[in-house]
Design a protein around this motif. Structure first.
Motif, PDB file in Angstrom:
ATOM      1  N   PRO A  11      42.240  35.218  41.490  1.00  0.00           N
ATOM      2  CA  PRO A  11      43.278  34.646  40.631  1.00  0.00           C
ATOM      3  C   PRO A  11      42.940  34.666  39.149  1.00  0.00           C
ATOM      4  N   ALA A  12      41.682  34.903  38.799  1.00  0.00           N
ATOM      5  CA  ALA A  12      41.282  34.931  37.389  1.00  0.00           C
ATOM      6  C   ALA A  12      41.475  36.324  36.795  1.00  0.00           C
ATOM      7  N   VAL A  13      42.194  36.379  35.683  1.00  0.00           N
ATOM      8  CA  VAL A  13      42.270  37.599  34.866  1.00  0.00           C
ATOM      9  C   VAL A  13      41.202  37.444  33.800  1.00  0.00           C
ATOM     10  N   THR A  14      40.123  38.203  33.907  1.00  0.00           N
ATOM     11  CA  THR A  14      38.991  38.032  33.006  1.00  0.00           C
ATOM     12  C   THR A  14      38.658  39.344  32.311  1.00  0.00           C
ATOM     13  N   VAL A  15      38.508  39.268  30.986  1.00  0.00           N
ATOM     14  CA  VAL A  15      38.277  40.444  30.134  1.00  0.00           C
ATOM     15  C   VAL A  15      37.163  40.097  29.155  1.00  0.00           C
ATOM     16  N   ALA A  16      36.282  41.059  28.892  1.00  0.00           N
ATOM     17  CA  ALA A  16      35.202  40.832  27.935  1.00  0.00           C
ATOM     18  C   ALA A  16      34.846  42.122  27.229  1.00  0.00           C
ATOM     19  N   LEU A  17      34.198  41.970  26.082  1.00  0.00           N
ATOM     20  CA  LEU A  17      33.668  43.103  25.331  1.00  0.00           C
ATOM     21  C   LEU A  17      32.178  42.866  25.140  1.00  0.00           C
ATOM     22  N   HIS A  18      31.371  43.898  25.378  1.00  0.00           N
ATOM     23  CA  HIS A  18      29.912  43.748  25.404  1.00  0.00           C
ATOM     24  C   HIS A  18      29.285  44.910  24.636  1.00  0.00           C
ATOM     25  N   ASP A  19      28.257  44.618  23.846  1.00  0.00           N
ATOM     26  CA  ASP A  19      27.638  45.680  23.047  1.00  0.00           C
ATOM     27  C   ASP A  19      26.365  46.247  23.676  1.00  0.00           C
ATOM     28  N   ALA A  25      33.055  39.057  22.972  1.00  0.00           N
ATOM     29  CA  ALA A  25      34.260  38.248  23.156  1.00  0.00           C
ATOM     30  C   ALA A  25      34.595  38.223  24.634  1.00  0.00           C
ATOM     31  N   GLN A  26      35.213  37.131  25.077  1.00  0.00           N
ATOM     32  CA  GLN A  26      35.627  37.023  26.480  1.00  0.00           C
ATOM     33  C   GLN A  26      36.859  36.134  26.568  1.00  0.00           C
ATOM     34  N   LEU A  27      37.730  36.458  27.515  1.00  0.00           N
ATOM     35  CA  LEU A  27      38.929  35.657  27.756  1.00  0.00           C
ATOM     36  C   LEU A  27      39.152  35.569  29.259  1.00  0.00           C
ATOM     37  N   VAL A  28      39.360  34.351  29.756  1.00  0.00           N
ATOM     38  CA  VAL A  28      39.598  34.126  31.180  1.00  0.00           C
ATOM     39  C   VAL A  28      40.871  33.311  31.334  1.00  0.00           C
ATOM     40  N   THR A  29      41.785  33.795  32.166  1.00  0.00           N
ATOM     41  CA  THR A  29      43.009  33.071  32.478  1.00  0.00           C
ATOM     42  C   THR A  29      43.170  33.052  33.986  1.00  0.00           C
ATOM     43  N   VAL A  30      43.287  31.871  34.578  1.00  0.00           N
ATOM     44  CA  VAL A  30      43.442  31.757  36.030  1.00  0.00           C
ATOM     45  C   VAL A  30      44.916  31.594  36.352  1.00  0.00           C
ATOM     46  N   ASP A  31      45.496  32.616  36.924  1.00  0.00           N
ATOM     47  CA  ASP A  31      46.905  32.599  37.322  1.00  0.00           C
ATOM     48  C   ASP A  31      47.100  33.710  38.354  1.00  0.00           C
ATOM     49  N   ALA A  32      47.235  33.340  39.611  1.00  0.00           N
ATOM     50  CA  ALA A  32      47.253  34.310  40.700  1.00  0.00           C
ATOM     51  C   ALA A  32      48.489  35.195  40.706  1.00  0.00           C
ATOM     52  N   HIS A  33      49.521  34.843  39.937  1.00  0.00           N
ATOM     53  CA  HIS A  33      50.797  35.563  40.036  1.00  0.00           C
ATOM     54  C   HIS A  33      51.174  36.337  38.773  1.00  0.00           C
ATOM     55  N   ARG A  34      50.276  36.418  37.777  1.00  0.00           N
ATOM     56  CA  ARG A  34      50.666  37.045  36.510  1.00  0.00           C
ATOM     57  C   ARG A  34      49.635  38.064  36.022  1.00  0.00           C
ATOM     58  N   HIS A  35      48.929  38.698  36.941  1.00  0.00           N
ATOM     59  CA  HIS A  35      47.909  39.661  36.538  1.00  0.00           C
ATOM     60  C   HIS A  35      48.477  40.757  35.645  1.00  0.00           C
ATOM     61  N   ALA A  40      47.100  43.212  29.796  1.00  0.00           N
ATOM     62  CA  ALA A  40      47.164  43.991  28.551  1.00  0.00           C
ATOM     63  C   ALA A  40      47.014  43.105  27.308  1.00  0.00           C
ATOM     64  N   PRO A  41      47.730  41.968  27.218  1.00  0.00           N
ATOM     65  CA  PRO A  41      47.510  41.096  26.055  1.00  0.00           C
ATOM     66  C   PRO A  41      46.088  40.554  25.984  1.00  0.00           C
ATOM     67  N   SER A  42      45.469  40.310  27.124  1.00  0.00           N
ATOM     68  CA  SER A  42      44.090  39.815  27.126  1.00  0.00           C
ATOM     69  C   SER A  42      43.138  40.866  26.572  1.00  0.00           C
ATOM     70  N   ILE A  43      43.332  42.116  26.951  1.00  0.00           N
ATOM     71  CA  ILE A  43      42.501  43.203  26.431  1.00  0.00           C
ATOM     72  C   ILE A  43      42.674  43.318  24.919  1.00  0.00           C
ATOM     73  N   ALA A  44      43.919  43.281  24.477  1.00  0.00           N
ATOM     74  CA  ALA A  44      44.187  43.389  23.039  1.00  0.00           C
ATOM     75  C   ALA A  44      43.537  42.243  22.267  1.00  0.00           C
ATOM     76  N   LYS A  45      43.607  41.031  22.822  1.00  0.00           N
ATOM     77  CA  LYS A  45      43.035  39.873  22.118  1.00  0.00           C
ATOM     78  C   LYS A  45      41.507  39.963  22.041  1.00  0.00           C
ATOM     79  N   VAL A  46      40.868  40.354  23.137  1.00  0.00           N
ATOM     80  CA  VAL A  46      39.410  40.451  23.145  1.00  0.00           C
ATOM     81  C   VAL A  46      38.938  41.495  22.140  1.00  0.00           C
ATOM     82  N   ILE A  47      39.607  42.631  22.095  1.00  0.00           N
ATOM     83  CA  ILE A  47      39.236  43.684  21.141  1.00  0.00           C
ATOM     84  C   ILE A  47      39.441  43.203  19.704  1.00  0.00           C
ATOM     85  N   ALA A  48      40.560  42.510  19.476  1.00  0.00           N
ATOM     86  CA  ALA A  48      40.825  41.988  18.129  1.00  0.00           C
ATOM     87  C   ALA A  48      39.821  40.910  17.743  1.00  0.00           C
TER      88      ALA A  48
END
Length: 227
Positions: A11-19, A25-35, A40-48
């Motif tokens: 259920p967690a949509v988790t995105v991170a950037l690692h060097d 940067a990392q972003l985690v959102t737990v929502d089983a129905h909105r992957h 895509a917005p999570s990827i954009a936010k982590v990169i930004a």
């Protein structure tokens, strides 16, 4: 190295950037129905948040499950499309291994995540890594269930798994750490056979570990209702 990590096997949509040395940067959102809506917005936010652009990425690491069909597919397809568009490699990592990597203080334990249909995906670990699984089973039939258990299993079935340990969901920063360490050690992507059994390699093909047929199937030929 600038590695993007994505996991949607739970259920967690988790995105991170690692060097290669630390997460940027990392972003985690737990929502089983909105992957599909969130990824895509999570990827954009982590990169930004890291102050870089997609063109700076050198690779993508994606959790390949096991996990429910629809959510798992969102992450893997997104990773593969991004890799193809940028011309960078895409590495798969077992999502249960990612959860296991954040378990501390246990010599032997299980990781169990929700497989729906009143079943769990699970694997067993010791200090050397994964020693059995991944597999799928009814909770009461999982062997060694007296061991400490990480993942969602103890949250969903506390009466079956009384000893909870570690995180409930995989962290994309840990996913990146595992992939970066494997790459730094000269590891190459294992073949499909290694993905199905006990732990052999961290890096796997970016293909889903479903372990069973998806809930949604193409309808068969219509049945005759007249003689």
């Amino acid at each position: 190295m600038l590695l993007l990590g994505v996991d949607t096997a739970t259920p967690a949509v988790t995105v991170a950037l690692h060097d290669g040395g630390q997460p940027l940067a990392q972003l985690v959102t737990v929502d089983a129905h909105r992957h599909a809506e969130l990824l895509a917005p999570s990827i954009a936010k982590v990169i930004a948040d890291a102050g870089v652009s997609q063109r700076d990425l050198t690779g993508v690491a994606v959790g390949v499950g096991p996990g429910p069909y629809t959510g798992l597919r969102v992450g893997i397809v997104t990773a593969k499309v991004l890799g193809a568009a940028l011309g960078i490699p895409v590495y798969g990592v077992c999502s249960l291994d990612v959860i296991a990597a954040d378990v501390e203080g246990e010599r032997s334990f299980l990781v169990a995540t929700d497989a729906r249909r009143r079943e769990l995906y699970y694997a067993r670990y010791d200090e050397t890594g994964r020693v059995a699984g991944p597999d799928v089973s009814a909770p009461g039939l999982i062997p060694d269930r007296q061991l400490p258990v990480a993942g969602e299993g103890p949250m969903i079935y506390p009466e079956i798994f009384p000893k909870s340990c570690g995180p409930a969901y995989p962290a994309a920063a840990t996913l990146c750490r595992l992939a970066a360490a494997a790459l730094a050690g000269g590891e190459t992507v294992a073949d499909d056979g290694a993905a199905a059994g006990a732990h052999r390699s961290i890096l796997l093909p970016p293909e889903p570990l479903y372990l069973r047929r998806p809930d949604a199937r193409e309808p068969g030929a219509p049945k005759r209702v007249t003689p």
